[in-house]
Design a protein around this motif. Structure first.
Motif, short mmCIF file in Angstrom:
data_model
loop_
_atom_site.label_atom_id
_atom_site.label_comp_id
_atom_site.label_asym_id
_atom_site.label_seq_id
_atom_site.Cartn_x
_atom_site.Cartn_y
_atom_site.Cartn_z
N ARG A 215 -2.51 -12.14 -15.31
CA ARG A 215 -1.24 -11.50 -15.63
C ARG A 215 -0.95 -11.45 -17.14
O ARG A 215 -0.65 -10.39 -17.69
CB ARG A 215 -0.10 -12.22 -14.91
CG ARG A 215 1.29 -11.65 -15.20
CD ARG A 215 2.32 -12.25 -14.28
NE ARG A 215 3.69 -11.97 -14.72
CZ ARG A 215 4.33 -10.84 -14.51
NH1 ARG A 215 3.74 -9.86 -13.84
NH2 ARG A 215 5.58 -10.66 -14.95
N PHE A 216 -1.03 -12.58 -17.81
CA PHE A 216 -0.65 -12.63 -19.22
C PHE A 216 -1.45 -11.68 -20.10
O PHE A 216 -0.86 -10.95 -20.92
CB PHE A 216 -0.78 -14.06 -19.75
CG PHE A 216 -0.37 -14.21 -21.19
CD1 PHE A 216 0.95 -14.44 -21.54
CD2 PHE A 216 -1.32 -14.12 -22.20
CE1 PHE A 216 1.32 -14.56 -22.87
CE2 PHE A 216 -0.96 -14.25 -23.52
CZ PHE A 216 0.36 -14.46 -23.87
N PRO A 217 -2.80 -11.62 -20.01
CA PRO A 217 -3.54 -10.72 -20.89
C PRO A 217 -3.13 -9.26 -20.72
O PRO A 217 -2.98 -8.52 -21.70
CB PRO A 217 -5.01 -10.94 -20.47
CG PRO A 217 -5.02 -12.32 -19.89
CD PRO A 217 -3.69 -12.46 -19.20
N TYR A 218 -2.96 -8.84 -19.46
CA TYR A 218 -2.58 -7.44 -19.20
C TYR A 218 -1.21 -7.15 -19.80
O TYR A 218 -1.01 -6.11 -20.44
CB TYR A 218 -2.57 -7.19 -17.69
CG TYR A 218 -2.10 -5.81 -17.31
CD1 TYR A 218 -2.96 -4.72 -17.37
CD2 TYR A 218 -0.79 -5.59 -16.88
CE1 TYR A 218 -2.52 -3.44 -17.02
CE2 TYR A 218 -0.34 -4.33 -16.53
CZ TYR A 218 -1.22 -3.26 -16.60
OH TYR A 218 -0.79 -2.01 -16.26
N MET A 219 -0.26 -8.05 -19.60
CA MET A 219 1.08 -7.85 -20.14
C MET A 219 1.05 -7.77 -21.66
O MET A 219 1.75 -6.96 -22.26
CB MET A 219 2.01 -9.00 -19.70
CG MET A 219 2.34 -9.00 -18.23
SD MET A 219 3.36 -10.42 -17.80
CE MET A 219 4.80 -10.07 -18.81
N THR A 220 0.22 -8.61 -22.26
CA THR A 220 0.11 -8.61 -23.72
C THR A 220 -0.44 -7.29 -24.24
O THR A 220 0.11 -6.69 -25.18
CB THR A 220 -0.78 -9.78 -24.19
OG1 THR A 220 -0.22 -11.01 -23.73
CG2 THR A 220 -0.89 -9.81 -25.70
N GLY A 221 -1.52 -6.85 -23.63
CA GLY A 221 -2.15 -5.61 -24.08
C GLY A 221 -1.26 -4.40 -23.90
O GLY A 221 -1.22 -3.50 -24.76
N GLN A 222 -0.50 -4.35 -22.81
CA GLN A 222 0.34 -3.19 -22.52
C GLN A 222 1.65 -3.19 -23.31
O GLN A 222 2.26 -2.14 -23.50
CB GLN A 222 0.67 -3.16 -21.02
CG GLN A 222 -0.52 -2.83 -20.14
CD GLN A 222 -0.99 -1.40 -20.29
OE1 GLN A 222 -0.22 -0.50 -20.61
NE2 GLN A 222 -2.27 -1.17 -20.07
N ASN A 223 2.07 -4.36 -23.79
CA ASN A 223 3.41 -4.49 -24.35
C ASN A 223 3.44 -4.84 -25.83
O ASN A 223 4.35 -5.53 -26.29
CB ASN A 223 4.20 -5.53 -23.56
CG ASN A 223 4.46 -5.12 -22.14
OD1 ASN A 223 4.73 -3.96 -21.86
ND2 ASN A 223 4.36 -6.06 -21.22
N GLY A 224 2.46 -4.37 -26.57
CA GLY A 224 2.53 -4.54 -28.02
C GLY A 224 1.60 -5.56 -28.62
O GLY A 224 1.73 -5.90 -29.80
N GLY A 225 0.66 -6.09 -27.83
CA GLY A 225 -0.34 -7.00 -28.37
C GLY A 225 0.28 -8.24 -28.99
O GLY A 225 1.05 -8.97 -28.35
N ALA A 226 -0.06 -8.48 -30.25
CA ALA A 226 0.42 -9.67 -30.94
C ALA A 226 1.94 -9.70 -31.03
O ALA A 226 2.55 -10.77 -31.09
CB ALA A 226 -0.19 -9.76 -32.34
N ALA A 227 2.58 -8.54 -31.03
CA ALA A 227 4.04 -8.49 -31.05
C ALA A 227 4.61 -9.13 -29.77
O ALA A 227 5.59 -9.88 -29.82
CB ALA A 227 4.52 -7.04 -31.16
N PHE A 228 3.98 -8.84 -28.62
CA PHE A 228 4.40 -9.47 -27.37
C PHE A 228 4.16 -10.97 -27.40
O PHE A 228 4.98 -11.75 -26.91
CB PHE A 228 3.66 -8.84 -26.19
CG PHE A 228 3.99 -9.48 -24.86
CD1 PHE A 228 5.12 -9.09 -24.17
CD2 PHE A 228 3.18 -10.46 -24.32
CE1 PHE A 228 5.45 -9.67 -22.94
CE2 PHE A 228 3.50 -11.05 -23.11
CZ PHE A 228 4.63 -10.66 -22.41
#
Length: 462
Positions: A28-41
């Motif tokens: 879950r976490f990697p996908y959310m990070t990639g879809q929602n702004g990368g390092a900003a997320f």
């Protein structure tokens, strides 16, 4: 009745971090990070952990260590009234339900580990998808794997805190990190892997909005095991010298590092073969087997080894979580049924192993129904959902937020401030410069965040 306790500081950290590190970190976490702004997320997520996750963890730690008992009795002790025991009882019930359906998915991981060893999931994308559909809907195999996983968990927990949970956690957590780092290195060395790294880590602040903040809040809540009574139960085994705030920060840090490394394991390999990963069970049981075959297909033996290491990693991550969930009910049954009682239970004296068996049997029954509802038995549903999906929904949408919210009210507003300060500062032996900030967070920030998460999940806040 001797309860036992953790023997070392590293045992405290690794065991409690193991309860937080689970399959959600990977799917879950990697996908959310990639879809929602990368390092900003990631930055938003870390902010949520600091202002909401860590105070929530410390609150459950305070309840557990103050009571030095199972969750139900710990809440009763710190609340000063038997009615507060209901919070711990609900937490124990929640953990049983979660363990019951989580074991089904953990059993899938075990099946895929053995299938990887014997070459059972080698084939094109259509074959891998059909393999998962056929296996997960079978009435026998996934059910037996789920039961096996609960029994494996049982073997650890029945041996107690120091000789079971702590000893195994001290072995499993380093192994998990080693496997994770090996796969990350292999994935990042693939041609085109830099696109996956960029997708995960490049900050895109233009994507940030209120919904992404709420997504980060929800991820922090579930990833850190808030509301399950797990942290409370483990804290009941902490020594009086354990720094609760420092321990919470270290555990949250480990959990976050594992989640980021999981992204560095998945996205570079996926982008190297032009696959855009999804999330959830389909990611690890359908997408990634195909990715590993393509990414490492040039050297078959490497792809074979990586697949085995990956599913071994999943099994370890699932086991560290199921151990903590099992311990909640084990401690409850052991301690409550071995005390002096009146009535029909007056002659019952349950040992720790007996308590573990009661917990295991209940969870096995839940596991069987959850597994069969995935297709083994048609129309085995609750409220038009499979029993597994219903258990997931009921715990995530209702029981967990309720438990966490009531804990914040109890610790922040009901328990005398001196009691909370003494636990927070280890009776004045630790500087209390952060205490007022912590108390403000528990009284105001955490309850508001929990309400926001609940409203967002139910679609009432968009």
């Amino acid at each position: 009745m001797e309860r036992g306790n953790f023997g070392t500081k590293i045992g405290v950290i690794l065991a409690t971090a193991g309860s937080a590190v689970g399959l959600g970190n990977i799917w879950r976490f990697p996908y959310m990070t990639g879809q929602n702004g990368g390092a900003a997320f990631i930055l938003i997520y870390i902010l949520c952990v600091i202002m909401f996750g860590i105070p929530g963890m410390v609150s459950e730690f305070i309840v557990g260590r103050h009571g030095a008992a199972n969750a139900a009795r710990a809440y009763k002790i710190i609340g000063g009234h038997k009615a507060w025991a209901l919070v711990g009882i609900v937490g124990a019930i929640t953990s049983m339900i979660i363990l019951g359906f989580y074991a089904v998915v953990a059993g899938w991981c075990m099946q895929y580990l053995f299938a990887s060893i014997f070459g059972g999931i080698n084939g094109d994308a259509a074959y891998v998808a059909e393999y998962f559909k056929t296996f997960s809907s079978d009435a026998i195999k996934p059910t037996l794997w789920g039961i096996t996983f609960i029994l494996l968990t049982h073997l650890v927990v029945q041996n107690g805190v120091r000789n079971g949970i702590e000893k195994v956690s001290n072995l499993l957590m380093p192994c998990l990190f080693i496997l994770l780092i090996i796969i990350v290195i292999a994935a990042c060395l693939q041609p085109g892997a830099e696109k996956g790294i960029e997708f995960l880590l490049k900050p895109d602040f233009s994507k940030l909005n209120r919904n992404i903040f709420l997504e980060a809040l929800g991820q922090a809540f579930f990833s850190l095991s808030l509301g399950t009574a797990c942290l409370c139960t483990y804290a009941s085994y902490f020594s009086r010298q354990t720094n609760l705030m420092k321990s919470a920060a270290q555990i949250a840090g480990i959990d976050t590092i594992v989640a980021i490394l999981a992204g560095l394991m998945i996205f570079p390999a996926a982008f190297s073969v032009g696959v855009n990963p999804d999330c959830g069970p389909s990611l690890i049981f359908i997408t990634l087997p195909n990715v590993f075959q393509q990414a490492f297909g040039g050297v078959h033996i490497i792809g074979y080894i990586i697949a085995i290491l990956f599913y071994a990693l999943l099994v370890l991550a699932a086991l560290t979580s199921t151990i903590s969930m099992h311990e909640i009910g084990t401690a409850f049954f052991f301690e409550e049924l071995s005390r002096k009682k009146k009535g029909i239970f007056s002659h019952m004296n349950v040992s720790r192993k007996g308590g573990a068996w009661i917990e295991s049997i209940i969870c096995i029954i839940i596991c069987i129904f959850c597994s069969l509802s995935m297709g083994g038995v048609k129309n085995l549903t609750l409220f038009n959902m499979s029993i597994l999906d219903f258990c997931d929904f009921f715990t995530a949408q209702i029981l967990l937020p309720l438990g966490a919210f009531v804990t914040c009210i109890l610790v922040g507003w009901y328990v005398p401030k001196k009691v909370i300060r003494d636990e927070f500062t280890n009776w004045g032996t630790i500087r209390s410069t952060l205490f007022d900030i912590y108390l403000f967070a528990v009284r105001f920030i955490c309850p508001i965040c929990i309400i926001a998460i609940e409203l967002y999940q139910t679609g009432l806040l968009k």
